[in-house]
Scaffold this motif. Sequence first.
Motif, mmCIF file in Angstrom:
data_model
loop_
_atom_site.group_PDB
_atom_site.id
_atom_site.type_symbol
_atom_site.label_atom_id
_atom_site.label_comp_id
_atom_site.label_asym_id
_atom_site.label_seq_id
_atom_site.Cartn_x
_atom_site.Cartn_y
_atom_site.Cartn_z
ATOM 1 N N GLN A 123 0.807 -1.218 0.000
ATOM 2 C CA GLN A 123 0.000 0.000 0.000
ATOM 3 C C GLN A 123 0.844 1.274 0.000
ATOM 4 O OE1 GLN A 123 -3.258 -0.042 2.830
ATOM 5 N NE2 GLN A 123 -3.524 -2.258 2.612
ATOM 6 N N GLY A 124 1.922 1.249 -0.786
ATOM 7 C CA GLY A 124 2.743 2.442 -0.956
ATOM 8 C C GLY A 124 3.619 2.784 0.230
ATOM 9 N N LEU A 125 3.809 1.837 1.136
ATOM 10 C CA LEU A 125 4.593 2.114 2.334
ATOM 11 C C LEU A 125 6.080 2.255 2.016
ATOM 12 C CD1 LEU A 125 4.543 2.331 5.476
ATOM 13 C CD2 LEU A 125 5.116 -0.112 5.501
ATOM 14 N N VAL A 126 6.644 3.398 2.394
ATOM 15 C CA VAL A 126 8.096 3.630 2.347
ATOM 16 C C VAL A 126 8.487 4.259 3.675
ATOM 17 C CG1 VAL A 126 10.015 4.790 1.215
ATOM 18 C CG2 VAL A 126 8.092 3.961 -0.157
ATOM 19 N N LEU A 127 9.452 3.655 4.344
ATOM 20 C CA LEU A 127 9.958 4.158 5.618
ATOM 21 C C LEU A 127 11.447 4.446 5.490
ATOM 22 C CD1 LEU A 127 8.310 1.466 7.943
ATOM 23 C CD2 LEU A 127 7.387 3.728 7.406
ATOM 24 N N LYS A 128 11.917 5.443 6.218
ATOM 25 C CA LYS A 128 13.346 5.765 6.238
ATOM 26 C C LYS A 128 13.792 5.939 7.679
ATOM 27 C CE LYS A 128 15.256 9.786 5.052
ATOM 28 N NZ LYS A 128 15.803 10.937 4.278
ATOM 29 N N LEU A 129 14.919 5.331 8.018
ATOM 30 C CA LEU A 129 15.416 5.405 9.383
ATOM 31 C C LEU A 129 15.901 6.807 9.708
ATOM 32 C CD1 LEU A 129 16.116 3.949 12.036
ATOM 33 C CD2 LEU A 129 18.340 3.382 11.021
ATOM 34 N N ASP A 130 15.352 7.365 10.786
ATOM 35 C CA ASP A 130 15.810 8.640 11.314
ATOM 36 C C ASP A 130 16.786 8.334 12.443
ATOM 37 O OD1 ASP A 130 15.599 11.624 11.744
ATOM 38 O OD2 ASP A 130 14.899 10.902 13.693
ATOM 39 N N ALA A 131 18.054 8.592 12.200
ATOM 40 C CA ALA A 131 19.085 8.188 13.156
ATOM 41 C C ALA A 131 18.933 8.904 14.491
ATOM 42 C CB ALA A 131 20.465 8.464 12.565
ATOM 43 N N ALA A 132 18.473 10.130 14.469
ATOM 44 C CA ALA A 132 18.358 10.899 15.709
ATOM 45 C C ALA A 132 17.347 10.298 16.671
ATOM 46 C CB ALA A 132 17.995 12.341 15.381
ATOM 47 N N SER A 133 16.216 9.867 16.138
ATOM 48 C CA SER A 133 15.155 9.312 16.984
ATOM 49 C C SER A 133 15.193 7.794 17.061
ATOM 50 C CB SER A 133 13.784 9.747 16.452
ATOM 51 O OG SER A 133 13.557 9.222 15.152
ATOM 52 N N GLY A 134 15.957 7.154 16.174
ATOM 53 C CA GLY A 134 15.972 5.703 16.135
ATOM 54 C C GLY A 134 14.654 5.122 15.684
ATOM 55 N N ARG A 135 13.948 5.836 14.795
ATOM 56 C CA ARG A 135 12.641 5.390 14.299
ATOM 57 C C ARG A 135 12.630 5.376 12.778
ATOM 58 N NH1 ARG A 135 8.237 5.317 17.324
ATOM 59 N NH2 ARG A 135 6.925 5.937 15.567
ATOM 60 N N PHE A 136 11.847 4.462 12.218
ATOM 61 C CA PHE A 136 11.605 4.450 10.782
ATOM 62 C C PHE A 136 10.379 5.315 10.506
ATOM 63 C CE2 PHE A 136 14.294 0.695 10.902
ATOM 64 C CZ PHE A 136 14.998 0.798 9.712
ATOM 65 N N LYS A 137 10.622 6.464 9.886
ATOM 66 C CA LYS A 137 9.546 7.417 9.636
ATOM 67 C C LYS A 137 9.009 7.271 8.218
ATOM 68 C CE LYS A 137 11.023 10.816 13.063
ATOM 69 N NZ LYS A 137 11.303 12.255 13.329
ATOM 70 N N ALA A 138 7.710 7.527 8.081
ATOM 71 C CA ALA A 138 7.038 7.364 6.793
ATOM 72 C C ALA A 138 7.519 8.405 5.795
ATOM 73 C CB ALA A 138 5.537 7.465 6.971
ATOM 74 N N VAL A 139 7.703 7.948 4.564
ATOM 75 C CA VAL A 139 8.073 8.801 3.437
ATOM 76 C C VAL A 139 6.922 8.752 2.440
ATOM 77 C CG1 VAL A 139 9.657 9.076 1.496
ATOM 78 C CG2 VAL A 139 10.533 8.399 3.740
ATOM 79 N N VAL A 140 6.454 9.912 2.024
ATOM 80 C CA VAL A 140 5.305 9.975 1.120
ATOM 81 C C VAL A 140 5.761 9.845 -0.329
ATOM 82 C CG1 VAL A 140 3.367 11.370 0.314
ATOM 83 C CG2 VAL A 140 4.016 11.408 2.733
ATOM 84 N N THR A 141 5.127 8.924 -1.067
ATOM 85 C CA THR A 141 5.346 8.795 -2.511
ATOM 86 C C THR A 141 3.991 8.865 -3.207
ATOM 87 O OG1 THR A 141 5.092 6.393 -2.718
ATOM 88 C CG2 THR A 141 7.252 7.216 -1.963
ATOM 89 N N PRO A 142 3.962 9.076 -4.535
ATOM 90 C CA PRO A 142 2.685 9.228 -5.236
ATOM 91 C C PRO A 142 1.922 7.921 -5.445
ATOM 92 C CG PRO A 142 4.493 10.318 -6.408
ATOM 93 C CD PRO A 142 5.100 9.422 -5.398
ATOM 94 N N TYR A 143 2.505 6.779 -5.120
ATOM 95 C CA TYR A 143 1.901 5.487 -5.459
ATOM 96 C C TYR A 143 1.356 4.810 -4.201
ATOM 97 C CZ TYR A 143 1.526 0.783 -7.508
ATOM 98 O OH TYR A 143 1.079 -0.433 -7.951
ATOM 99 N N GLU A 144 0.184 4.156 -4.330
ATOM 100 C CA GLU A 144 -0.444 3.497 -3.188
ATOM 101 C C GLU A 144 -0.458 1.988 -3.319
ATOM 102 O OE1 GLU A 144 -4.282 5.217 -2.653
ATOM 103 O OE2 GLU A 144 -3.485 7.164 -1.985
ATOM 104 N N GLY A 145 0.262 1.461 -4.298
ATOM 105 C CA GLY A 145 0.382 0.018 -4.439
ATOM 106 C C GLY A 145 1.644 -0.488 -3.768
ATOM 107 N N SER A 146 1.852 -1.787 -3.835
ATOM 108 C CA SER A 146 2.983 -2.391 -3.136
ATOM 109 C C SER A 146 4.312 -2.072 -3.797
ATOM 110 C CB SER A 146 2.810 -3.903 -3.071
ATOM 111 O OG SER A 146 1.733 -4.244 -2.216
#
Length: 357
Positions: free
Chosen positions: A228-251
């Motif tokens: 469902q268009g999920l893209v996450l990127k690790l934020d080193a400062a918080s130690g969390r994978f934060k959501a990245v918005v892309t135009p596509y909602e498929g896998s």
Amino acid sequence: MNIYKWMVLAALALAVALPFTRQVVAGEFADTLDTPALHSNLAAQGPLTGLASAGERLVVVGQRGHILYSDDAGQRWQQAEVPVSSDLVAVHFPSASQGWAVGHDGVVLHSADAGTTWTRLFDGRQIGPRMLAHYQAMAAAEPQNEAIAALVAEAQRMTEEGADKPFLDVWFENERVGYVVGAFNLIFRTDDGGRSWTPWMERTENPGALNLYGLRAVGDDLYIVGEQGLVLKLDAASGRFKAVVTPYEGSYFGVIGKPGMALVYGLRGNLYRSLDRGANWHKVELGLPVSIVAATLDSAGRVVLLSQAGHVLVSTDDGASFAVQPQDTLAPASAVLASGDSLVLVGTRGVHLLPLQ
């Protein structure tokens, strides 16, 4: 496995193997987690799903615990010693000798000899209890935290259900620090080479517990992609994978790139490119409505994409455009790796070598 509603990436080979998820020997039940992979002269022609390099060696993984390695660029293959017969999906070597493989039944395997022999480090029977202990401790410290309470309940459910959740990808930063990801937001991290694993489900911006299909580093950034268009990127400062918005909602099934350029690829030929570390994404038109399931970089820095049907697409301009490489025949494929002047492809029909033009 039909409950996962996914996996173009692994279904290419694993759908064939599903009837063999549990083996019966002499009329008795034999758990695949306790049954070593059988040796077969036809293993290199059987369904294979994952591919990696261990220095100059190539290593592939596939159904029923099959792992093979080649020291001559894929011309000849030898079968490794593997302690499980669970279907394997992905493999990664951060160094020439140390590697990890993952797959169904929540299995995580380790090799310290470039893929010749493997040991089991973690499996689905441990996932639920490990999660439960971790999140119960967090809940005791934060009794009002509803998100942690929900993870305790999820861990209890997984403990009751047993070893039925697959890991779908593995990536190690070095020989000690690595991650495994899988169905329903499963993600664990190790800091000691896989001897212990810590759940990281609370560290992902994935409230729907969507399946995590792939993870890879691009430059200094670590990405996870999923359904469902999920893209996450690790934020080193918080130690969390934060959501990245892309135009596509498929896998999305994977990510690849180099410093300054990232590509995410997935269903129906959808490919998106970012030149600003994931802040903005633009579609790259491939003219090929077939799912892209794998990618690699060759020694010259060209980007190579692989479609579900076996199409090979090559970019010489850092992913801005791609051309389909002519082939005499196509075969369903699941992984690709550049090796010298050739491509090594694996899929439902085993290993195939293709000259890279």
